[in-house]
Structure formats: C-alpha cells, structure tokens
Design an enzyme around this catalytic site. Structure first.
Site, short mmCIF file in Angstrom:
data_model
loop_
_atom_site.label_atom_id
_atom_site.label_comp_id
_atom_site.label_asym_id
_atom_site.label_seq_id
_atom_site.Cartn_x
_atom_site.Cartn_y
_atom_site.Cartn_z
N CYS B 123 0.85 -1.18 0.00
CA CYS B 123 0.00 0.00 0.00
C CYS B 123 0.89 1.25 0.00
CB CYS B 123 -0.95 -0.09 1.20
SG CYS B 123 -2.32 1.03 1.15
N ASP B 185 -8.46 -2.56 -8.21
CA ASP B 185 -7.96 -1.50 -7.34
C ASP B 185 -8.22 -0.13 -8.00
OD1 ASP B 185 -6.60 -0.07 -5.39
OD2 ASP B 185 -4.85 -1.37 -5.40
N HIS B 217 -7.63 -3.97 -3.71
CA HIS B 217 -6.49 -3.46 -2.96
C HIS B 217 -6.24 -4.35 -1.74
CE1 HIS B 217 -3.83 -0.03 -2.22
NE2 HIS B 217 -4.06 -0.23 -0.95
#
Lengths: 84, 248
Positions: B123, B185, B217
C-alpha cells in the site's frame, strides 16, 4: 490505497477510554484501512484529549457510519424538542 | 526452501539522522548466510499483519526487518502512533527513506547476513519501497505491492510530506522490480499500473508486473473481506521466488 485525507473538528464533551473519562476537544475523521475492524475500509473517528495524549477511537463500516449519522441527527431532533 | 525455526523480536536500529528506532526482526535459526529484506508497513501502521508477513519471510529463508515508521510519535501503542502520524499528514518521504537505509544497514551488519538486501512494501509502503529503491544505493531487489500514488495524476496531491511522484525518479532505479496489483484497485488503477510499466519499459529497467483479476487493494490481508486466497497464494510465491532469485 492508504488515504491521508483527514477531517478535523472541534468538539465539546467527554469520552471514556482505557484510563477512564477524559475531556475531548477535537475529533479526527477519516475513511481508510482500519487498524482493527475486519473491513477493507472503515470510517474512523479519533476523539482526542486537549493535549492529544489520549484517544478514544472507533472504526465503523461505511453503511453503519451513515446509519449512525442519521440516528444522531434523529436523537438530537427529538431530544432537543423534548428538552426545549 | 522453508525453515522450521526462527528467532523473532523487537530490535533497535539507527534510523534517519541517527535517531534510535525500533523494528520487528525475524530470521531463520542457523548460521546463514541469509539474504535480508526490509518490509515497509502501510499507513495504518506497524500492525499484527506486518509482523506476520515479516515472520513469513523468515520462514522462507530471509532475515527480515520491519521498521516502525511512526516510532518518533511515541511512546504509545502502534495504532495510537499511527493516528498521530495521520493527523500530522503522514511521515516525510526523506525520513522514511532514511529509516529504510538504517534498516538495510542493520541487516548487513548481522553475522548471518549474506550482504544482499531487498525491500518490500504494501500500500503506501509499496510507494515507499519504490521511492527507496530510486533514492538509495544498495537495494538489490524491490517489491511493490499495490503501492498507490507512485503515479500522481493530479499534482495538487503532492504535499510537503510527499513532494514527488516516485515514477519521476525511475531513471535512478537500479534494482529489479516486482509489482503485484489487483485489477479492481482504484489506487493504483490499472491505467496507472500501465503508466508505471511503460516508464520502466522505456528506461529499459528490469521488472515483472503481475495483475490479478478478481482482486482489489490489499488482497493479501487474510483478516479482511478483500482477501483473495488464490491470488494471494500466487502473489506470495512470486515474492519469495523473486527475492531468492535476486538475493541468494
């Protein structure tokens, strides 16, 4: 993606945390990956003491956060009507 | 090869500008030599999953260290320190890169080290990993797991804490890159992944990108609804293979 977008507002009141009741003077609100809740994203609110040393936190699903907003407004409306 | 025994715990390391930081360190038992990996946590902080992932790397033969990027906000629990860091707009890129450099030096100083070090991030940590690989010497391999904001479409998104779009530093990249992305995502979007790949390709960098259908994600997180077991299993295998190929 992790979001850095944070809304901040001043609040007047108290919150109960692990060390008992504290005065809270601000709240940070954000929608991002939670730390604890089993959700991909959560609406998080951090209620903070005046020196930010103590935090009372909640992490809510988007759906339940919206419902909470509606219930808060409803409770305020009926309560203020009742109590003048 | 996997290892049945490991040593894991909290260590101190010399972080950015000589600050004494804390990190979670896990390595296989035995004399080594073991390749090293720096694991960079995501915005919500130095959490349980980050520790699990660090131990997973040790299980597969790496000496892995996960620096706590918010230790300067302490003392306090990792979630409280993450909240403080978030309220301040996040940590500064140069500080994170300095902390990664310190964690790399820690790994290379261990008697079991083989001298090679990779970096992996998830991330926002994926962005940090890419950034570190562009700005630091001595990164032997880098893995970007769905790092958002490596490609910045709107320059107003740049901040004092994050003043650059890491894609613009790609020319300085020396390490081979593995990228894992979910096609559902939004950040990074599939179009942004394509933009990053085009940049790497145009500069003749070594990279492997893997895009997963049916994943969004953070699809490695087994305690979240976005977990995708099939894609996560394949992704982890690619991470382990990539690091062994480049660090052994």
């Amino acid at each position: 993606m992790c979001s850095y977008i944070t809304e901040t507002t001043a609040v007047v009141g108290s919150a109960k945390g692990p060390e008992g009741w504290v005065n809270v003077t601000s709240a940070n609100v954000y929608f991002d990956h939670p730390y604890h809740a089993a959700l991909d994203h959560a609406l998080s609110i951090d209620f903070l003491s005046p020196d930010s040393s103590q935090r009372v936190a909640v992490e809510l699903s988007a759906e339940s956060a919206r419902e909470l907003v509606a219930r808060i407004l409803s409770a305020l409306a009926t309560g203020e009507a009742e109590h003048g | 090869m996997s290892y049945r025994g490991m040593v894991a715990g909290i260590v101190s390391f010399k972080a950015h500008q000589g600050d004494v930081g804390e990190a979670y360190y896990a390595r296989p038992t035995g004399d080594g030599p073991f390749p090293g990996v720096v694991l960079i946590h995501h915005m919500p902080g130095w959490d349980d999953w980050c520790m699990e992932a660090t131990r997973k790397l040790a299980h597969f033969g790496f000496a892995a260290i996960a620096p706590h990027l918010y230790f300067r906000e302490g003392p306090g629990t990792p979630d409280d320190l993450a909240a403080k860091a978030r309220a301040a707009g996040g940590v500064y890129d140069n500080q994170v890169v300095g902390d990664v450099a310190g964690a790399m030096a820690f790994l290379r100083a261990q008697p079991e080290a083989n001298g090679k070090v990779g970096v992996i991030g998830f991330c926002s940590g994926g962005r940090h990993a890419y950034l570190a690989a562009c700005q630091l010497d001595g990164v032997d391999a880098v893995v970007d797991c769905w790092g958002g904001n490596i490609v910045v479409d709107d320059p107003s998104q740049l901040t004092p804490q994050r003043p650059v779009a890491p894609i613009d530093l790609t020319e300085k990249l020396r390490a081979p890159v593995l990228g894992l992305f979910g096609n559902d995502d939004k950040n990074p979007s599939p179009a942004q992944v394509d933009t990053l790949e085009a940049k790497l390709k145009s500069l003749h960098k070594y990279y492997e990108f893997h895009r997963y259908d049916g994943a969004g994600h953070g699809f490695f997180a087994a305690d979240r609804p976005g977990y995708r077991p099939e894609q996560a299993k394949d992704g982890w295998q690619k991470v382990i293979s990539f690091f062994h190929k480049n660090l052994d």
